[in-house]
Design a protein around this motif. Structure first.
Motif, short mmCIF file in Angstrom:
data_model
loop_
_atom_site.label_atom_id
_atom_site.label_comp_id
_atom_site.label_asym_id
_atom_site.label_seq_id
_atom_site.Cartn_x
_atom_site.Cartn_y
_atom_site.Cartn_z
N ILE A 131 40.31 37.78 42.88
CA ILE A 131 39.80 36.42 43.08
C ILE A 131 41.03 35.47 43.52
CG2 ILE A 131 38.91 34.67 41.77
CD1 ILE A 131 37.13 36.53 40.36
N ALA A 132 42.18 35.53 42.98
CA ALA A 132 43.15 34.55 43.23
C ALA A 132 43.53 34.75 44.75
CB ALA A 132 44.11 34.74 42.31
N GLN A 133 43.72 36.09 45.12
CA GLN A 133 43.99 36.26 46.56
C GLN A 133 43.01 35.89 47.38
OE1 GLN A 133 44.16 40.37 47.19
NE2 GLN A 133 45.41 40.46 49.00
N LEU A 134 41.64 35.81 47.40
CA LEU A 134 40.63 35.60 47.88
C LEU A 134 40.53 33.80 47.98
CD1 LEU A 134 37.85 38.08 47.06
CD2 LEU A 134 38.99 37.71 49.28
N GLU A 135 40.73 33.51 47.00
CA GLU A 135 40.89 31.85 46.85
C GLU A 135 42.04 31.41 47.84
OE1 GLU A 135 41.21 30.78 42.63
OE2 GLU A 135 38.87 30.86 42.46
N ALA A 136 43.12 32.04 47.62
CA ALA A 136 44.29 31.67 48.64
C ALA A 136 43.78 31.83 49.98
CB ALA A 136 45.48 32.39 48.21
N ALA A 137 43.34 32.88 50.16
CA ALA A 137 42.76 33.21 51.89
C ALA A 137 41.99 32.13 52.28
CB ALA A 137 42.53 34.57 51.84
N LEU A 138 41.08 31.72 51.27
CA LEU A 138 39.90 30.61 51.43
C LEU A 138 40.51 29.56 51.85
CD1 LEU A 138 37.11 29.80 51.88
CD2 LEU A 138 36.93 29.34 49.37
#
Length: 193
Positions: free
Chosen positions: A40-47
């Protein structure tokens, strides 16, 4: 061992196995939650990264649109200016013709019956010529009696005159001309002191 003891033992064993499975499942769930939180943290950073890229691209598009609009406006202004003043050199070349026609009319004796038809022809030619160049934006500057304006007048001499106010054009030696608001030739004038 009796059957009952076996049953208890089997029940206890089943219970122990079930508890072990629960503990193992809980540990897996904890690992899974940690992994999911990391994802989730990785996806939020990518977003966030994608959103910033989109914002940058939107800004770039807006800048490009503004630049294109500015270029279009500048081009229109330059084209308009070119249209207005393309005739400038041509107009400068025509001014001596107008001056000579005016000199011919001044020099001619309009009362002389022999010269009268010639005078009328020159006068008509002058009028037609001046009207034609006026259609293209060439206007006469004849400032006699007006206040001297260095943007439109060129002072050839300054003389004292009790009949004229100070800094007033007393006499026009040569008319000036402007083309679409721009001076082609300033009027040559005599100014009162």
């Amino acid at each position: 061992m009796s059957n009952e003891e076996n049953k208890v033992t089997e029940e206890e064993l089943d219970q122990i196995i079930a508890e072990a499975e629960k503990v193992e499942e809980a540990e897996l769930n904890e690992e899974s939650v940690d992994e999911q939180e990391a994802k989730i943290a990785q996806l939020e950073a990518a977003l966030l990264s994608s959103e910033s890229k989109v914002k940058e691209q939107q800004d770039s598009v807006l800048r490009a649109k503004a630049e294109v609009e500015n270029m279009r406006r500048r081009s229109e202004q330059e084209i308009d200016k070119a249209r207005k003043f393309a005739l400038n050199k041509f107009a400068e070349g025509l001014l001596p013709v107008i001056d000579n026609l005016e000199r011919a009319m001044q020099a001619a004796d309009a009362e002389n019956e022999v010269v009268k038809p010639l005078f009328e022809g020159v006068e008509l030619t002058h009028k037609t010529f001046v009207d034609t160049v006026a259609k293209f934006g060439l206007k006469e500057i004849n400032p006699e009696g007006e206040v001297f304006n260095p943007e439109f007048h060129q002072a050839m001499s300054i003389q004292e005159s009790p009949d004229h106010e100070s800094n007033t054009v007393m006499f026009v030696m040569q008319k000036g001309y402007e083309l679409n608001g721009r001076v082609v030739r300033p009027a040559m004038v005599m100014v009162a002191k």
